[in-house]
Design an enzyme around this catalytic site. Sequence first.
Site, mmCIF file in Angstrom:
data_model
loop_
_atom_site.group_PDB
_atom_site.id
_atom_site.type_symbol
_atom_site.label_atom_id
_atom_site.label_comp_id
_atom_site.label_asym_id
_atom_site.label_seq_id
_atom_site.Cartn_x
_atom_site.Cartn_y
_atom_site.Cartn_z
ATOM 1 N N GLY A 130 0.865 -1.178 0.000
ATOM 2 C CA GLY A 130 0.000 0.000 0.000
ATOM 3 C C GLY A 130 0.890 1.212 0.000
ATOM 4 O O GLY A 130 2.119 1.102 -0.073
ATOM 5 N N ASP A 131 0.293 2.363 0.084
ATOM 6 C CA ASP A 131 1.043 3.615 0.100
ATOM 7 C C ASP A 131 2.070 3.665 -1.046
ATOM 8 O O ASP A 131 1.687 3.671 -2.198
ATOM 9 C CB ASP A 131 1.708 3.833 1.462
ATOM 10 C CG ASP A 131 0.671 4.045 2.566
ATOM 11 O OD1 ASP A 131 -0.534 3.859 2.300
ATOM 12 O OD2 ASP A 131 1.037 4.396 3.691
ATOM 13 N N HIS A 132 3.359 3.640 -0.715
ATOM 14 C CA HIS A 132 4.378 3.809 -1.762
ATOM 15 C C HIS A 132 4.790 2.469 -2.367
ATOM 16 O O HIS A 132 5.962 2.169 -2.471
ATOM 17 C CB HIS A 132 5.597 4.518 -1.191
ATOM 18 C CG HIS A 132 5.335 5.931 -0.803
ATOM 19 N ND1 HIS A 132 4.581 6.292 0.287
ATOM 20 C CD2 HIS A 132 5.712 7.091 -1.372
ATOM 21 C CE1 HIS A 132 4.508 7.604 0.379
ATOM 22 N NE2 HIS A 132 5.187 8.119 -0.612
#
Lengths: 719, 719
Positions: free
Chosen positions: A309-311
């Site tokens: 998730g995120d980066h």
Amino acid sequence: MTGRLTLPTDADIIDETIRLKNLLGADALRDCDGTEMPEALLSEPVKKYATYYTTRKDNAWAMKHPEEIQQEYLISNRITARGETLRIRLMEGFHTEQLKVNTLDDPKRWWEVIDRTTGEVVPTDAWEFDEASGEVEIRTIPYHEYTVSFLAFLIWDPVHMYNFITNDWKDTPHQLTYDVRQPKTKQYVKDKLKKWCEDNPHIDVVRFTTFFHQFTLTFDDKKREKYVEWFGYSASVSPYILEQFEKWAGYKFRPEYIVDQGYHNCMFRVPSRQFLDFIEFQQIEVCALAKELVDIVHSYGKEAMMFLGDHWIGTEPYGKYFAGIGLDAVVGSVGSGVTLRMISDIKGVDYTEGRLLPYFFPDVFCEGGDPIGEARDNWRKARRALLRSPLDRIGYGGYLKLASNWPGFIDEIQNVVTQFREIHENMQGTASYVAPFKVAILNCWGSQRRWMSNQVHHAIWHRETYSAEGVLECLSGMPFEVEFISFDDVRNGIPEEIKVIINVGDAYTAFSGAENWIDEKVLTNIRRFVDQGGGFIGVGEPTAYQYQGRYFQLSDVLGVDREMCFSLSTDKYNEKNDDHFILEDIDGALDFGEGTSRVYAQGGHYQILAMDGEYSQLVVNEYGRGHSVYFAGLPYSPQNCRLLLRAIYYAAGMEQEMKRYYVTNVDTEVTVFQKTGKIAVINNSAQAQHTELYIKGKCAYVLDLKPGEMRWVDDMEDR
Amino acid sequence: MTGRLTLPTDADIIDETIRLKNLLGADALRDCDGTEMPEALLSEPVKKYATYYTTRKDNAWAMKHPEEIQQEYLISNRITARGETLRIRLMEGFHTEQLKVNTLDDPKRWWEVIDRTTGEVVPTDAWEFDEASGEVEIRTIPYHEYTVSFLAFLIWDPVHMYNFITNDWKDTPHQLTYDVRQPKTKQYVKDKLKKWCEDNPHIDVVRFTTFFHQFTLTFDDKKREKYVEWFGYSASVSPYILEQFEKWAGYKFRPEYIVDQGYHNCMFRVPSRQFLDFIEFQQIEVCALAKELVDIVHSYGKEAMMFLGDHWIGTEPYGKYFAGIGLDAVVGSVGSGVTLRMISDIKGVDYTEGRLLPYFFPDVFCEGGDPIGEARDNWRKARRALLRSPLDRIGYGGYLKLASNWPGFIDEIQNVVTQFREIHENMQGTASYVAPFKVAILNCWGSQRRWMSNQVHHAIWHRETYSAEGVLECLSGMPFEVEFISFDDVRNGIPEEIKVIINVGDAYTAFSGAENWIDEKVLTNIRRFVDQGGGFIGVGEPTAYQYQGRYFQLSDVLGVDREMCFSLSTDKYNEKNDDHFILEDIDGALDFGEGTSRVYAQGGHYQILAMDGEYSQLVVNEYGRGHSVYFAGLPYSPQNCRLLLRAIYYAAGMEQEMKRYYVTNVDTEVTVFQKTGKIAVINNSAQAQHTELYIKGKCAYVLDLKPGEMRWVDDMEDR
Ligand SMILES: [Mg+2]
Ligand SMILES: [Mg+2]
Ligand SMILES: [Mg+2]
């Protein structure tokens, strides 16, 4: 039983953390974005996870190196020229606290102005950027519509901004971003990670959140989410990276490869060759650099865990380069069976961990919230998928205090954790029984995007998608080995072990397949496959592409086509006959979700099992020695799992195999671990259920299950 | 009041015919297909119409000249090859009593085999027709799909076959067809018409049913309707005609121009250039030859009337050549307001006549039938259109005995006839008041197909079309002058007097416009038109064509676009605000019919007036000095007539004009004849209604109307 469980903690809940750790048998503790791991817990005899942010939480560095702040390709509003010049204000509709126009790199090199009425690129000498006003002035053709694609710096990390807004943080400074791919930052981040490892000897697991490039998450001028694409590469760009890409790819980069007419390469778009190239390039670079960080972590005797998730952009867990990172573990949020499988099916790590819902956040643990209901619903979907492909660990995130204070919630997760451990206890690392053939999901993304079809952002419900997404959600807990294949796979020859191909999605999307359906190689290979005994299941607008008198190009295989008004003058005489193997278990009304209107059966070999007025919704067709099934839609539900189960066995021509292991009650499912002789029967409903369990075609058990119960029995036949 | 009325008669109902003629004040009697004008009535002091068939009722001639029997282009079933040869049985799925393969003309010259998987024509040396088996054998590529387009003789006239089946005739011989365009038959038919005129001195009106080419009406192997296209030219072909066409057009004819991928040039298809050429060519030839027959009729002092139906192909009543035929009258069936206007708006004849429903046929005059209800419903729709553009005469068709024996039915038509005559009495041939601007319907057919949009076959209800068709049905009785314009008209400059353009239909159909919406000339002309104060109304999928980031190409003008899954990642924040001029009269729920899913408002100038969950259904938008309105659908209803009335005045920016003449009750409408000072207020509902009548913005009358009543009052303001 203890272990396999991670709990979040925070500075203000030390004693309670210890109590709950012991009560629930947790063997790991973690901090979260916005919480802290208290000193006092570092000596507890459990693994300690620390979230680690490579790209933010260091505003000093970011401010010193503004040219290495992360960048995103944006596209301006579409503006229609009224006269022969037009000024477009670039940041209109964006939030100036999140994004800032990149004025450091040459706009004429990196931006693009497009006449959207003709699709033509406006020559660079026909427009100028006026930095003072933030506007681009364009020489225009009156009443043509224009866009400007441009680079902007991400001056507020999108996830930090999201958490800030969601949790209503006040005094927290906005976290700037920096781009680890760029030379100064790369060295700095590596050095910093070493130092951090030295400074944090008690931390066992470095949980990267994540590596370098955030998925696309853009806010509007009212601080509302403007655009979110979990699979989006728009914020993984910079002139520094793009020049490398040009060398690697051998052609000039265009902003249009990223902004994609304003659709930003939404997963539903058939990906362009150039976008696929860019994903490939980014994977190579991101995975190589991620490996360097993981190697550092390992050199300190710690584990490296990646948050999916995120980066996560560039790490593609089903891509060719992921295993090369050398991660110990992946952890991700489990919103459904599909998102669980997206994590648990990952290869190239030692273990996988799932963050179950709900997060202990005040948006659920509040008046009117139903965290217990959410936990139950989440668990029932996760459990069926776990039985097929288990996560190694589970855990929770957020503010432990909220969970601890909510009456009954801890009991609920104790129940979840107990069941989770029972599964591992009974399966003993062996695989569950699956049908003696593989089922393939066919779309433009193929194996690179396993368990990711027809969804927008994780398991978030969209009226436009749930009727297609349901197919994967059903499959996530079904006794089939599922392959994800691309049209190139079909062109190269359908693998022997595949017996049923499923094509599901809306016309002209990457999931249906768009122009692939006018490729004679694709059509002939599938026709041959079915003719010779294979199965084909279409849901929604399978094989759709208006061409040569058909909308569904495999209407001969499917026995249906969709009325696009061109054959309204042709009479249809569709009549229902619902006496069929597929419907044998079904009592109530069928649910096709949003469905697909205007579908009609045609050809000489169909049988219509369900209709909406004169439209057909569920149709089977015989095609040579093979079979096809058409569904107007298939949202997830226990009943639709059963429909799909039967449809797959029918399509495979293997109806007689279905009762190898079988439960009579549609609200229940059975999973068999033949090697350990253990069978789980789960009740997917919130009501008590009575069911018979068949083994080798004969009733072996009669069971009464409590709401949501998982019952273990022995596989007597094989003893 | 008497006159303006035609009744059918038959041999077995002579006295009753005279009684009803006197009771209803009829001034004309007619025979029908299957009935006879009795000798005894020929001396009655009324006009006598005789149906006249140019192309059938002479099997002796047809059998003597089999090469001049009419022909139709057929397309075989689509068959997928399993191997390297394939045999397609041409007549599979057709009825061999209706059609017979043309084996007289060279198949290699006139037929076409097409690989529908690639779209390529199969070379003539790769296939052979085997006359004995009726099959074409093709050298094929395995798993490609093939069709054969071929010529067949129409050995049973389609309308005769239809009437035969519908009325369950038994011993009637099947009527063969012959083609009046061909040399021997042309001369024969002309001579025969002369003789007939001589033999029938008491007949006043020769009612041609019709001229030479039947619209496409094909039956399947079970004698069911297989394909019916009222606008279809498939049965107007023969090598004799096609060779002439090739000379005229200057290019080689292809069967594909007619069979059109199997869609047979259904009106919803964007017509190909070649099909438009063919229509043009046929009009020139058909109208010239029809004139020869009409001249013969005139030379005997009789009138020539054309039935708008059956063999009307090539006469296109709104085409360039129609007036040249020199007809006295057109008669057609009135199924609705739209079909009434289709007849009553025709120019180039002395009078128009409408055949009201129901026909006196046993399918309605039977147990469970409701002829009175059908007559009332038909009249309420017809009346509003009549008030705008009157037919000169009305009449009925079928078996008079059935009507005469049905209790109350004659009272009902007496009421209809009385109201019809009142309209003429009060209007005195003057035009009714219309708004001070024109409204244009924009589609691919333009003025050539006035009042013919979005319909399949007359007023027959189709689930796929009624939500679009409703726009024209509403307009047929509204106080607007309606133009029908094509995209070429828009390219050449939108006429000054048009103030509102309406685009209604499904994406990629001839009615929405398909690829015309990526023509920058079309887009810029409409944008300029609206920007400078014009109005644009879109219904369904207006301006739809997926291109350059938009599905609705005029989404800037409309303020809406449709979610095709490509912008699912883009957040929408649509909220309803239904406080608007358009909704001021409306109390109940809105009805968008089948509607259009996934529409969302966008841009900075919209107001959403109605939503279905998160989808927008009714949206207004400001665009420069102009306005647009989007409807998700607009089936016909009194309420939707009011919505459209208000939408048009709003779009035109002329809200203040609306109450020039205005009724407050949505179930009522007002028509004003300013020159005679007469105003009609009609109650379109089956309930009593109370309404106020506004003149020049002030309440002038308060009226209580009985169910279905038409009330006449004086236009006091102008006295
Ligand atoms: Mg997150
Ligand atoms: Mg079978
Ligand atoms: Mg007829």
